[in-house]
Design a protein around this motif. Sequence first.
Motif, PDB file in Angstrom:
ATOM      1  N   THR A  25       0.875  -1.167   0.000  1.00 21.42           N
ATOM      2  CA  THR A  25       0.000   0.000   0.000  1.00 21.42           C
ATOM      3  C   THR A  25       0.911   1.214   0.000  1.00 21.42           C
ATOM      4  O   THR A  25       1.820   1.312   0.820  1.00 21.42           O
ATOM      5  N   TYR A  26       0.699   2.128  -0.939  1.00 20.47           N
ATOM      6  CA  TYR A  26       1.613   3.260  -1.110  1.00 20.47           C
ATOM      7  C   TYR A  26       0.876   4.427  -1.757  1.00 20.47           C
ATOM      8  O   TYR A  26      -0.189   4.273  -2.335  1.00 20.47           O
ATOM      9  N   ARG A  27       1.462   5.586  -1.642  1.00 22.08           N
ATOM     10  CA  ARG A  27       0.918   6.768  -2.303  1.00 22.08           C
ATOM     11  C   ARG A  27       1.710   6.986  -3.588  1.00 22.08           C
ATOM     12  O   ARG A  27       2.935   7.021  -3.580  1.00 22.08           O
ATOM     13  N   TRP A  28       1.012   7.109  -4.707  1.00 21.25           N
ATOM     14  CA  TRP A  28       1.654   7.331  -6.001  1.00 21.25           C
ATOM     15  C   TRP A  28       0.830   8.353  -6.778  1.00 21.25           C
ATOM     16  O   TRP A  28      -0.362   8.167  -6.984  1.00 21.25           O
ATOM     17  N   GLN A  29       1.491   9.433  -7.177  1.00 19.32           N
ATOM     18  CA  GLN A  29       0.875  10.502  -7.951  1.00 19.32           C
ATOM     19  C   GLN A  29      -0.427  10.986  -7.308  1.00 19.32           C
ATOM     20  O   GLN A  29      -1.447  11.159  -7.969  1.00 19.32           O
ATOM     21  N   GLY A  30      -0.354  11.183  -5.987  1.00 13.13           N
ATOM     22  CA  GLY A  30      -1.461  11.760  -5.245  1.00 13.13           C
ATOM     23  C   GLY A  30      -2.568  10.793  -4.856  1.00 13.13           C
ATOM     24  O   GLY A  30      -3.532  11.195  -4.206  1.00 13.13           O
ATOM     25  N   GLN A  31      -2.450   9.526  -5.201  1.00 14.27           N
ATOM     26  CA  GLN A  31      -3.489   8.536  -4.901  1.00 14.27           C
ATOM     27  C   GLN A  31      -2.910   7.422  -4.026  1.00 14.27           C
ATOM     28  O   GLN A  31      -1.750   7.041  -4.188  1.00 14.27           O
ATOM     29  N   VAL A  32      -3.720   6.893  -3.128  1.00 17.27           N
ATOM     30  CA  VAL A  32      -3.322   5.716  -2.368  1.00 17.27           C
ATOM     31  C   VAL A  32      -3.615   4.498  -3.234  1.00 17.27           C
ATOM     32  O   VAL A  32      -4.735   4.323  -3.710  1.00 17.27           O
ATOM     33  N   GLU A  33      -2.585   3.710  -3.458  1.00 17.45           N
ATOM     34  CA  GLU A  33      -2.667   2.544  -4.338  1.00 17.45           C
ATOM     35  C   GLU A  33      -2.385   1.274  -3.539  1.00 17.45           C
ATOM     36  O   GLU A  33      -1.746   1.326  -2.487  1.00 17.45           O
ATOM     37  N   GLN A  34      -2.819   0.150  -4.076  1.00 11.36           N
ATOM     38  CA  GLN A  34      -2.481  -1.160  -3.528  1.00 11.36           C
ATOM     39  C   GLN A  34      -2.090  -2.069  -4.681  1.00 11.36           C
ATOM     40  O   GLN A  34      -2.654  -1.971  -5.769  1.00 11.36           O
ATOM     41  N   ALA A  35      -1.123  -2.925  -4.417  1.00 12.32           N
ATOM     42  CA  ALA A  35      -0.682  -3.851  -5.455  1.00 12.32           C
ATOM     43  C   ALA A  35      -0.151  -5.124  -4.816  1.00 12.32           C
ATOM     44  O   ALA A  35       0.410  -5.093  -3.723  1.00 12.32           O
ATOM     45  N   THR A  36      -0.341  -6.231  -5.511  1.00  9.46           N
ATOM     46  CA  THR A  36       0.305  -7.478  -5.135  1.00  9.46           C
ATOM     47  C   THR A  36       1.608  -7.540  -5.918  1.00  9.46           C
ATOM     48  O   THR A  36       1.615  -7.358  -7.139  1.00  9.46           O
ATOM     49  N   GLU A  37       2.701  -7.758  -5.209  1.00  6.00           N
ATOM     50  CA  GLU A  37       4.022  -7.710  -5.823  1.00  6.00           C
ATOM     51  C   GLU A  37       4.850  -8.927  -5.416  1.00  6.00           C
ATOM     52  O   GLU A  37       4.445  -9.704  -4.567  1.00  6.00           O
ATOM     53  N   VAL A  38       6.005  -9.036  -6.028  1.00  6.08           N
ATOM     54  CA  VAL A  38       7.001 -10.036  -5.659  1.00  6.08           C
ATOM     55  C   VAL A  38       8.154  -9.281  -5.019  1.00  6.08           C
ATOM     56  O   VAL A  38       8.746  -8.393  -5.638  1.00  6.08           O
ATOM     57  N   GLN A  39       8.458  -9.604  -3.765  1.00  8.53           N
ATOM     58  CA  GLN A  39       9.564  -8.964  -3.046  1.00  8.53           C
ATOM     59  C   GLN A  39      10.858  -9.686  -3.402  1.00  8.53           C
ATOM     60  O   GLN A  39      10.927 -10.916  -3.310  1.00  8.53           O
ATOM     61  N   LEU A  40      11.853  -8.934  -3.825  1.00  9.99           N
ATOM     62  CA  LEU A  40      13.172  -9.493  -4.106  1.00  9.99           C
ATOM     63  C   LEU A  40      14.099  -9.203  -2.933  1.00  9.99           C
ATOM     64  O   LEU A  40      14.165  -8.061  -2.462  1.00  9.99           O
ATOM     65  N   LEU A  41      14.819 -10.225  -2.488  1.00 15.38           N
ATOM     66  CA  LEU A  41      15.876 -10.097  -1.494  1.00 15.38           C
ATOM     67  C   LEU A  41      17.167 -10.427  -2.231  1.00 15.38           C
ATOM     68  O   LEU A  41      17.423 -11.594  -2.549  1.00 15.38           O
ATOM     69  N   ILE A  42      17.942  -9.408  -2.536  1.00 18.42           N
ATOM     70  CA  ILE A  42      19.126  -9.557  -3.390  1.00 18.42           C
ATOM     71  C   ILE A  42      20.367  -9.481  -2.511  1.00 18.42           C
ATOM     72  O   ILE A  42      20.597  -8.471  -1.845  1.00 18.42           O
ATOM     73  N   LYS A  43      21.172 -10.547  -2.524  1.00 19.69           N
ATOM     74  CA  LYS A  43      22.391 -10.576  -1.727  1.00 19.69           C
ATOM     75  C   LYS A  43      23.587 -10.327  -2.640  1.00 19.69           C
ATOM     76  O   LYS A  43      23.762 -10.994  -3.655  1.00 19.69           O
ATOM     77  N   THR A  44      24.405  -9.337  -2.251  1.00 18.29           N
ATOM     78  CA  THR A  44      25.557  -8.951  -3.061  1.00 18.29           C
ATOM     79  C   THR A  44      26.689  -8.481  -2.154  1.00 18.29           C
ATOM     80  O   THR A  44      26.501  -8.303  -0.952  1.00 18.29           O
ATOM     81  N   GLY A  45      27.852  -8.275  -2.749  1.00 17.57           N
ATOM     82  CA  GLY A  45      28.971  -7.723  -2.011  1.00 17.57           C
ATOM     83  C   GLY A  45      28.916  -6.205  -2.021  1.00 17.57           C
ATOM     84  O   GLY A  45      28.388  -5.597  -2.960  1.00 17.57           O
ATOM     85  N   ALA A  46      29.445  -5.584  -0.981  1.00 18.03           N
ATOM     86  CA  ALA A  46      29.415  -4.118  -0.881  1.00 18.03           C
ATOM     87  C   ALA A  46      30.107  -3.459  -2.062  1.00 18.03           C
ATOM     88  O   ALA A  46      29.647  -2.431  -2.563  1.00 18.03           O
ATOM     89  N   ALA A  47      31.186  -4.053  -2.548  1.00 18.93           N
ATOM     90  CA  ALA A  47      31.918  -3.457  -3.670  1.00 18.93           C
ATOM     91  C   ALA A  47      31.136  -3.549  -4.978  1.00 18.93           C
ATOM     92  O   ALA A  47      31.347  -2.759  -5.899  1.00 18.93           O
ATOM     93  N   THR A  48      30.226  -4.496  -5.070  1.00 19.47           N
ATOM     94  CA  THR A  48      29.452  -4.721  -6.295  1.00 19.47           C
ATOM     95  C   THR A  48      28.146  -3.928  -6.302  1.00 19.47           C
ATOM     96  O   THR A  48      27.509  -3.770  -7.340  1.00 19.47           O
ATOM     97  N   TYR A  49      27.762  -3.409  -5.154  1.00 18.43           N
ATOM     98  CA  TYR A  49      26.479  -2.732  -5.000  1.00 18.43           C
ATOM     99  C   TYR A  49      26.214  -1.652  -6.056  1.00 18.43           C
ATOM    100  O   TYR A  49      25.139  -1.650  -6.663  1.00 18.43           O
ATOM    101  N   PRO A  50      27.141  -0.733  -6.351  1.00 14.66           N
ATOM    102  CA  PRO A  50      26.822   0.316  -7.339  1.00 14.66           C
ATOM    103  C   PRO A  50      26.475  -0.246  -8.719  1.00 14.66           C
ATOM    104  O   PRO A  50      25.519   0.206  -9.356  1.00 14.66           O
ATOM    105  N   ALA A  51      27.213  -1.238  -9.179  1.00  6.63           N
ATOM    106  CA  ALA A  51      26.927  -1.833 -10.487  1.00  6.63           C
ATOM    107  C   ALA A  51      25.592  -2.576 -10.459  1.00  6.63           C
ATOM    108  O   ALA A  51      24.841  -2.547 -11.433  1.00  6.63           O
TER     109      ALA A  51
END
Length: 110
Positions: A45-71
């Motif tokens: 549930t979030y506010r987007w362009q002035g409206q409260v919206e709801q969406a079903t989504e897929v949550q990603l948990l991405i594991k990476t190294g700190a040095a690789t984070y920017p790329a």
Amino acid sequence: MPTSTLPVLVLSTCPDEASADAIAQALVGERLAACVTRLPGARSTYRWQGQVEQATEVQLLIKTGAATYPALVERLIELHPYELPEVLVVEPRDHYRPYGLWVNEQTPDR
């Protein structure tokens, strides 16, 4: 931006399984992520362009190294279907050292 050698966790949501799978495959295939866990059925549930919206989504948990984070972030934004993708980085206070070493081995410095 993370500065330690600890692995980091990047959170992002996708609108569907297809986009989540494409992003996960690309990030791991390109060695930008050691692992991407997909959690379907997240309800946002979030506010987007002035409206409260709801969406079903897929949550990603991405594991990476700190040095690789920017790329990783640059590529995640390129691949993501959202106009404004969620990109949150979590730096752990601690971790299981063998797992952290594995993450860093899988995501070499850029």
